[in-house]
Design a protein around this motif. Structure first.
Motif, short mmCIF file in Angstrom:
data_model
loop_
_atom_site.label_atom_id
_atom_site.label_comp_id
_atom_site.label_asym_id
_atom_site.label_seq_id
_atom_site.Cartn_x
_atom_site.Cartn_y
_atom_site.Cartn_z
N LEU A 17 0.83 -1.20 0.00
CA LEU A 17 0.00 0.00 0.00
C LEU A 17 0.87 1.25 0.00
O LEU A 17 1.58 1.51 0.96
N GLY A 18 0.81 2.01 -1.08
CA GLY A 18 1.50 3.29 -1.13
C GLY A 18 0.70 4.35 -0.41
O GLY A 18 -0.53 4.32 -0.41
N VAL A 19 1.41 5.30 0.20
CA VAL A 19 0.74 6.35 0.97
C VAL A 19 1.36 7.71 0.64
O VAL A 19 2.57 7.89 0.72
N LEU A 20 0.51 8.66 0.29
CA LEU A 20 0.95 10.04 0.08
C LEU A 20 1.04 10.74 1.43
O LEU A 20 0.13 10.61 2.26
N GLY A 21 2.11 11.51 1.64
CA GLY A 21 2.27 12.24 2.90
C GLY A 21 1.73 13.65 2.78
O GLY A 21 2.43 14.57 2.33
N ALA A 22 0.48 13.86 3.18
CA ALA A 22 -0.18 15.16 3.00
C ALA A 22 0.33 16.23 3.95
O ALA A 22 0.05 17.41 3.75
N GLY A 23 1.08 15.83 4.99
CA GLY A 23 1.53 16.80 5.98
C GLY A 23 2.44 17.88 5.42
O GLY A 23 2.60 18.93 6.03
N SER A 24 3.05 17.62 4.26
CA SER A 24 3.93 18.62 3.65
C SER A 24 3.32 19.21 2.38
O SER A 24 4.03 19.79 1.56
N MET A 25 2.00 19.08 2.23
CA MET A 25 1.35 19.54 1.01
C MET A 25 0.24 20.56 1.29
O MET A 25 -0.61 20.32 2.15
N TYR A 26 0.24 21.65 0.52
CA TYR A 26 -0.92 22.53 0.52
C TYR A 26 -2.07 21.77 -0.13
O TYR A 26 -1.84 20.82 -0.90
N PRO A 27 -3.32 22.15 0.15
CA PRO A 27 -4.46 21.40 -0.40
C PRO A 27 -4.40 21.13 -1.89
O PRO A 27 -4.59 19.99 -2.33
#
Length: 313
Positions: free
Chosen positions: A38-48
């Motif tokens: 399962l790949g996971v995007l790390g949204a903590g470093s991304m603007y919406p």
């Protein structure tokens, strides 16, 4: 290798690539998913809107399931959640906050919710909040961590005897041997972060990847507990933090030294002196930057061979 975790996420192997800030963009997540995990995007470093872009690109790069990790301290979390729903992401990992806040709302949208915890206490709270599974992360892990410093091998069985939902082990896992060890102790799968930092598809800066490969035992330390405990590679910034501690600093003093954007500066931009370099203790066992597909093959091969040898004893 079918079990509770593979069934929950519809994946081949019970392995999750951790959603790490400045490391887990669409290239890493899609490569992980295409490798059967399962790949996971790390949204903590991304603007919406950056998150939306990464989700769209990830959907084009893989037809396999992938997830998004959302630290619940994120200031625009409601915007992130709306984008995740709008773009049809079906799995979300929440962390650093109260799971009750978003779990039911997300599940009502047909989304599987996994929450990251670092103690028995918070594992029980996550289960009570109704999450579908939990990631139990030991003290060895990189990035933000628990305050109690409980190691993975101690934490997994303690949590296992208290919960009845799928348990995913994290912290200090980079090999098939470690994967098997945690599963023997009660884990249904593993989440691996640091090993995938040193992958070709990671969005980390090449200088940081090389630093991880060159790391030795003792090169990381958990610090800044007064703000949010974080395991860092020792560098000039880390030394400045230790010098400040000699003066009995206030929380504001520590916050001023930390400033803003240090994680981006270190891991994404490659400033190895002034940046915040988050990595796990297992970095000392990582010796080569490889494609994600090769890393996954090695972990599974090591797991199967170790299991075979153990059964022959």
């Amino acid at each position: 290798m079918e079990n509770k975790v593979t069934k929950l996420f519809n994946i081949k192997y019970p392995i999750i690539q951790a959603g790490m800030v400045w490391n887990s963009g669409w290239r890493l997540a899609s490569a992980a998913s295409n490798s059967g995990i399962l790949g996971v995007l790390g949204a903590g470093s991304m603007y919406p809107e950056v998150l939306r872009e990464h989700i769209i690109k990830c959907k084009k790069a893989t037809n396999k399931p992938f997830a998004v990790n959302v630290p619940m301290l994120y200031p625009d979390i409601d915007k992130l959640m709306d984008i995740i729903v709008e773009e049809g992401v079906k799995i979300i990992f929440t962390s650093a906050g109260n799971p009750k806040t978003w779990t039911k709302w997300l599940q009502d949208q047909g989304i599987v919710v996994v929450h990251v915890v670092s103690s028995v206490k918070f594992a029980l709270k996550a289960q009570d909040a109704g999450v579908d599974a939990i990631v139990v992360e030991g003290f060895e892990a990189g990035g933000h961590n628990g305050r109690d410093e409980t190691t993975t091998l101690a934490l997994i069985p303690m949590v296992k005897e208290k919960i009845n939902i799928p348990l995913i082990a994290a912290g200090g896992i980079a090999t098939g041997k470690a994967m098997l060890a945690t599963m023997v102790l009660g884990a249904d799968g593993v989440q691996i972060g640091s090993r995938f930092v040193a992958s070709q598809e990671s969005s980390a800066h090449q200088k940081f990847k090389q630093l991880v490969v060159d790391a030795k035992e003792g090169d990381t330390q958990l610090t800044l507990k007064e703000l949010a405990p974080v395991r860092l590679m020792k560098n000039k910034f880390y030394d400045e933090v230790q010098e400040l501690y000699k003066t009995s600093p206030s929380v504001d003093d520590l916050r001023t030294l930390l400033g803003r954007g240090r994680a981006k500066k270190g891991m994404f931009e490659g400033d190895l002196d002034e940046g915040e370099l988050e990595i796990g203790q297992i970095a000392g066992l990582i010796h080569e930057i490889k494609p994600v597909s090769e890393i996954v093959k090695e972990i599974i091969s090591d797991f199967e061979e170790t299991k075979r040898l153990a059964m022959s004893l």
